[in-house]
Each structure stands twice: as C-alpha cells, then as structure tokens.
Design an enzyme around this catalytic site. Structure first.
Site: not given
Ligand code: IVH
Length: 669
Positions: A117, A119, A121, A226, A313, A407, A410, A425, A430
């Site tokens: 899934e 991640k 932010d 999630y 990542k 500048c 001025c 400047c 100014c």
């Molecule tokens: S699972 C033990 N699923 O990422 C399971 N985390 O470093 C941990 N996050 O603290 C969480 N999207 O804040 C999970 N689909 C997702 C996520 C997710 C974002 C964040 C969450 C967690 C950090 C993990």
C-alpha cells in the site's frame, strides 16, 4: 398510549444522527454525496434545534459536537496498549529481495504473499472506538505513550463518530493534508505574517497539536486508516482487514494490492513511482506487509519495528527544466540574491518556477547561463535547488548573467565586501531592505506581530505610513482601513497585535532589530547580561566579549549598530511608544545547569516526526550538548528522520552512532 413530545423528539434525534452520519460518510469518505449541501445543513439545523429544545437529549457524541470543546491547557498522555512501531526502510530492489528472503527463512515458506500500500506522508494516530462510538484518539508519541488529541481528531470529518457496527476496537492510520490545501494554507499564513509550514506533513502535525480544537477544525486535515491496534475480530488476512475497515465506514486508501513475492512487490513500487505525484496527497514510499495475519503474529517485532513489514522509500525526484531568466532579490541586510525563473515544472508534488542561485560564486562554479537546461531537486524539505547544467542541451544562444552593479530597489551601487560571497546594497534607506526589516521585526520569533507579512509590510511602506520599525507603533486604525487587503477587522487586529508586541522581552527586540550576526541566541545572551537596552547601548566591545559565547565579530557588529547614525531615531520612536527595553531578571534558561549531554555533538538529518529542527536542537542544547550541521568523525550522534539523504551513508562509513527518533527520545528522557 400516544407518545409524549419528548419521546417523539428522542426518536427524531436518533434518526437524524444516523442520517447525518450516513451523509457525512457518503460525502467525506466515499466522495459521493447523496444530497446537496443545503439539505445537509437543514438536517444539521434540525438536530441542533431539537438538542437545544430538549437538553436531556444532548450527547457529547452527537455530530453537532464535532467542534466545540474548550481549548486545552496541555494534552494528556495516552498509553498505547500495543506499541505503535516504526518501519524498517528499503531503498532499492535488493533490500526488498533481502527482506523477502528473511521472511521466507523465518517462516519456512517458499512464497510469501504481501499486501502493498502507499505510504502516506503524514503522521500516525490511533483511534479508539467503544461499542462503535469514537471515544479517544492519540498521536504516536514515542511509540509507547502518545498525546490525547481526541478533540482535534473529532474535527476531521472523515473520521466516523459512529462505526457501521457497534464494535470496540482501535484503528490506526495516517493524518495528512492534501497538497493543494497545504499550499493554500501557506499562502494564507504568509499573508497574515505567520510562519509557513515546510511541507504538508509538518502542517498536519502542527494542526493536530493545536490546543484549541476550533483552530484544528479550520485546518484541512484528512485521514487514511491502514490497520488495527487492539481488537477482537477474527481476521486472517491484511487485505480482508482493509475490506472490513471500509465496511465499518473508515476511510481506507483504495490503491492497495496483493503481490506474490518480491518481483511483484517491486513492480508495484515501480508502477507508483511516477503515478504517485498525480495523487492529491504526498506519499513517500510503499509499505509492504505480509498478507497473512498469522505470519505477522509469528514473525513478531524487534525493539524498533515489525519483522513482517518494510517501507520502500522512493529516491528524491530530479527533473530537468529551463532557466528562462535570472532575477535578483534584495534581503533584509542588503544581500542581493540571484533567483532563477524556471519553466514551470512539477517536482515532488508542487509546481516549481523559482530557485535561488545563492550568489555569484554558485553561478560561476556551476557555469549557469540564462537559457540553460538544468537539473533540479528539492534540497532538504521543499526548497528547489539547481543541481547542474545539462551542457549537451546548449544551443549557443545562452547568455551569461551578470550581477547588477546597482541595487534593483534603490539604485545604489552594489558592493562585494571582502571575505563575503554575497553582493550587497549598503544603502541603509534602501526600500527593499526596509520592507524585509519590517517583516523580520514582526516575525514570530522576534516581536511576533501577527498580520504583518511581506504583502502588508510592502503596502505600508509604499503608502508612506511606515519607514522603519519605530513607525509601526504610531499607526492608527483609521489610517489602515480601506487600504488594499485591509478590511476594518484586519486593520484593528493588526493595530492590536502591534500594541501587544510592546511587552516582549528585550531579547526579542534585539533579535528583531536585525543587527548583523546577532541571531536569537546572541540576542538572548546580550539581553541576559545587560538586562536593559540603555546599558547595552553604552557598552564597548570589551564588555560584550566578556560573555563567553560572544566573539569579537558579534561584539563589533552590535557596537557599530548602536553607534550608527540611523539607529538613534528608531530607538527614540520605540522608547516614546513605550516598547519594553528590559529583560526580566530571572529569565529561566530552560534546562540551565543540565549537563547530561555535555560534550556530545549531534547532527540531524531528514524530517523528524515529533519535533521541528529548532525544537530538537533546543532539546540537545538544554542538556549541554551541541548541534552541528555536517557529519564528520568529530560528531557523536546522527539523528535521522524520514529521508535522511547522504548524511546517513557518511555517518555509517565513519562509524558514527545513528539514532532514529525513538532512540533520540530515549537518550534525552
Ligand atoms: S503500517 C507496524 N501503513 O509510516 C506497522 N504505516 O515508519 C506500522 N505510514 O508510523 C505502520 N502509511 O505513520 C503503515 N499504509 C501505511 C502507512 C504507514 C504511512 C506511516 C506510519 C508509520 C510510518 C512507519
């Protein structure tokens, strides 16, 4: 027997609450409203009226009470029965293959099915439901104890106050802000002279930590759920869990996929690499979990993270674009900064059109010309930066950029002082500098005058109402109303914010005056030693350098500031207006005398979840430690947040101790 008025009202109230909850779900979670806004508002009003007429039917869990709790003095701690752990990171395909090999070895299985899934932010939260009613919610905190932010979470319309089934469970998810809403929020804050957020994640974190839920309610927070914490459902697969969460009316991100083995997982990662930028929210990777929940249980956790999940990542994005032109900005101290005007390009979620070129040396070193095709990325958090020129793309029509001899604001001649990279400047009157000085004076860490951002400061200057910071204190509401961007309310708010700033302690005033080299720390040291401005003004460099951390450069700059002809009139106006010139004697220096980190040097890298960089640095300094910006063999700890970048690799080769946020928390506890 005929039903009494009260009984009828009770039935109606319950029906209305169910009805409203249903429409709320269709609108905010499914994004498919069944009725228009007016009809929804009518239902809400009807419920409100009944609750007003029959106080005995009022209920803190009613949808009429999403916002409305009183501001808190502080958040209470809330313990997580099951710790909220972080995830280990994978940075490439090999890391994912290694992860899969480890899972197969530990389970003895040949092939593993993973649930992949996005991640999101944002920041992790936990939601507790009792008999289907949302009761409490918390931040992740250090993983074991978070802060009770129930009041703020209740303002997020995607969070059902009531689940579709009367279950007792803990749901976990990520609170975030859409990119467009984030940009709008920042524009608004800039106008109001408030600090802008570095990225949507910081904006979400800041909003959830508002003590006043009405302020949190005004922020466009959203959430994806999630997973589950404590629960008593019998489920066998992660995918099944997500489907169940959806059935309960919790908002689940629909882009998940079950992948068999690391090959399919990698395909999923690649598939979202570019596509993720078209989503309205920021994602920083892919979370990979074993789909079978029994495997999750058997694999268990290390002290820091589960063995059954990993976060891939994405590498930071690099794009190419064209430099259409180069302009210059004049800063508060007269520094002239060249700025590249770029062909608009979307980069890690925002449209980039400008990038600072820093100074003449930067342009020379990278051999940047107007018309060049360049590669750009986002340095640190969100600041776009030119990485280099794609020389093969040159047509021969590119032109050299020359820093201006005068500048742009001025017209005064610009100079490059010896030992400095910047062109300046040096005209003290100014206009561009004066406006920037006003903005700095009003900034949050200085005199904290809300409503005095760049737009308003520029307007006050152009209207001839304010020439220096002293003039601010003689403004009157009548002079402001009717000017651009100034309704009566904002005019009187601004005047009252200016009035309030008179009480700020000397250290804020000193910092706000913008004396060269006098940052917040030097300002505090000077204010504490001299305790009032008159004594400081009469001091010579010798007296200033008696303070251990004040060197000759700062001392000289302060002395020449107070001797310069332009300073006296400004201070005169401030004095006449009654601005406070003294520092309260017993300013308690936070953590003064603490030494547990004495001699330890820290470097921070990546974005931290629980602290801003300044807060983290303050925690170290309060304990006697030091913060440095570069990784070298001389530092003791590298503390990493999300996307730590190249510092991490360097620290590893140097054998520097590496801490994540939890490790850092333990150290400073
Ligand atoms: S699972 C033990 N699923 O990422 C399971 N985390 O470093 C941990 N996050 O603290 C969480 N999207 O804040 C999970 N689909 C997702 C996520 C997710 C974002 C964040 C969450 C967690 C950090 C993990």
């Amino acid at each position: 027997m005929a039903k009494s008025g009260l009984e009828k009202a009770r039935e109606k109230v319950l029906t209305l609450r169910r009805e409203i909850e249903k429409h709320n779900y269709h609108y905010h979670v499914l994004d498919k409203p069944l009725i228009d806004d007016q009809r929804f508002d009518r239902l809400m009003r009807e419920l409100q009226e009944l609750e007003e007429n029959y106080p005995q039917l009022q209920d803190p869990d009613s949808p009429t009470r999403r916002v409305g709790a009183e501001p808190l003095a502080a958040f209470e701690a809330l313990e997580h029965k099951i710790p909220m752990l972080g995830l280990d990171n994978a940075f490439n395909e090999k890391d994912l293959v290694d992860f899969d090999a480890r899972v197969r070895r530990l389970t003895g299985l040949e092939t593993i099915e993973y649930l992949c899934e996005l991640k999101i932010d944002g920041l992790a939260v936990s939601l507790q439901y009792e008999d289907g009613i949302f009761k409490r919610g918390a931040t992740r905190g250090d993983g074991y104890t978070g802060e009770d932010i129930t009041q703020n979470l209740r303002t997020i319309r995607q969070i059902p106050l009531q689940l579709a089934e009367a279950l007792t469970l803990e749901a976990r998810g990520e609170v975030y802000i859409n990119r467009a809403a984030f940009e709008q929020l920042n524009r608004q804050r800039e106008e109001q002279g408030l600090m802008i957020f570095a990225n949507p994640r910081n904006a979400a974190a800041g909003s959830l930590r508002q003590l006043d839920p009405r302020l949190a309610a005004a922020r466009p927070l959203r959430i994806f759920i999630y997973g589950l914490g404590e629960h008593s459902l019998s489920l066998t697969e992660q995918a099944e869990m997500l489907a169940y969460l959806e059935k309960l009316h919790l908002p689940v991100n629909a882009n998940y996929s079950v992948c068999s083995g690391p090959g399919e997982v990698w395909q999923y990662c690649l598939q979202w690499q570019d596509k993720r930028h078209q989503l309205p929210y920021e994602t920083d990777g892919i979370v990979v979990k074993t789909n079978r929940l029994d495997l999750q249980k058997n694999l268990g956790n290390t002290a820091r993270s589960p063995r059954w999940a990993i976060a891939y990542k994405y590498p930071p994005e690099v794009k190419t674009t064209k430099i259409l032109d180069v302009g210059v900005n004049v800063g508060r101290t007269g520094t002239i900064t060249p700025v590249a005007h770029l062909e608009p390009v979307s980069l890690s979620g925002t449209t980039v059109q400008r990038a600072s070129l820093h100074n003449e040396d930067f342009i020379a070193e990278k051999e940047i010309m107007i018309g060049d095709t360049v590669t750009i990325h986002k340095a640190g958090e969100i600041i776009p930066e030119v990485l280099g020129v794609v020389k093969e793309k040159r047509s021969g029509r590119e032109t050299k950029f020359k820093m201006p001899g005068n500048c742009p604001s001025c017209g005064a001649e610009t100079v490059r002082l010896s030992g400095e990279a910047a062109l300046r400047c040096i005209n003290p009157s100014c206009p561009a500098q004066l406006v920037e000085k006003l903005v700095h004076f009003a900034s949050r860490r200085a005199m904290d005058i809300e409503g005095l951002g760049p737009a308003v400061a520029g307007m006050l200057y152009r209207q001839g109402l304010v020439g220096d910071v002293g003039d601010l204190y003689f403004l009157e509401v009548e002079q402001l109303t009717g000017l651009e961007r100034m309704a009566e309310k904002s005019a009187s708010n601004l005047i009252s914010a200016i009035g309030k700033s008179k009480e700020k302690p000397l250290r804020r005033l000193l910092f706000g005056l913008g004396i060269s080299f006098v940052g917040e720390k030097a300002a505090r040291l000077l204010a504490e030693k001299f305790t009032d401005l008159d004594r400081l003004q009469n001091a010579g460099t010798d007296e200033l350098t008696e303070i251990a951390e004040i060197g000759p450069k700062i001392a000289q700059a302060a002395v020449s500031f107070f001797r310069s002809a332009g300073t006296a009139p400004v201070l005169g106006k401030l004095r006449q207006a009654g601005v406070n010139f003294s520092e309260p004697e017993a300013t308690a220096v936070p953590g003064e005398g603490r030494t547990e980190l004495a001699g330890k040097v820290f470097v921070f890298s990546g974005s931290l979840e629980q602290y801003t960089r300044d807060q983290a640095a303050a925690l170290v300094e309060e304990r006697g430690g030091k913060v440095s910006s570069a990784v070298s063999g001389k530092i003791d700890y590298l503390v990493i947040g999300a996307d730590p970048g190249s510092k991490l690799a360097k620290a590893r080769t140097l054998g520097v101790k590496i801490l994540d946020e939890n490790g850092f928390n333990e150290l400073i506890r």
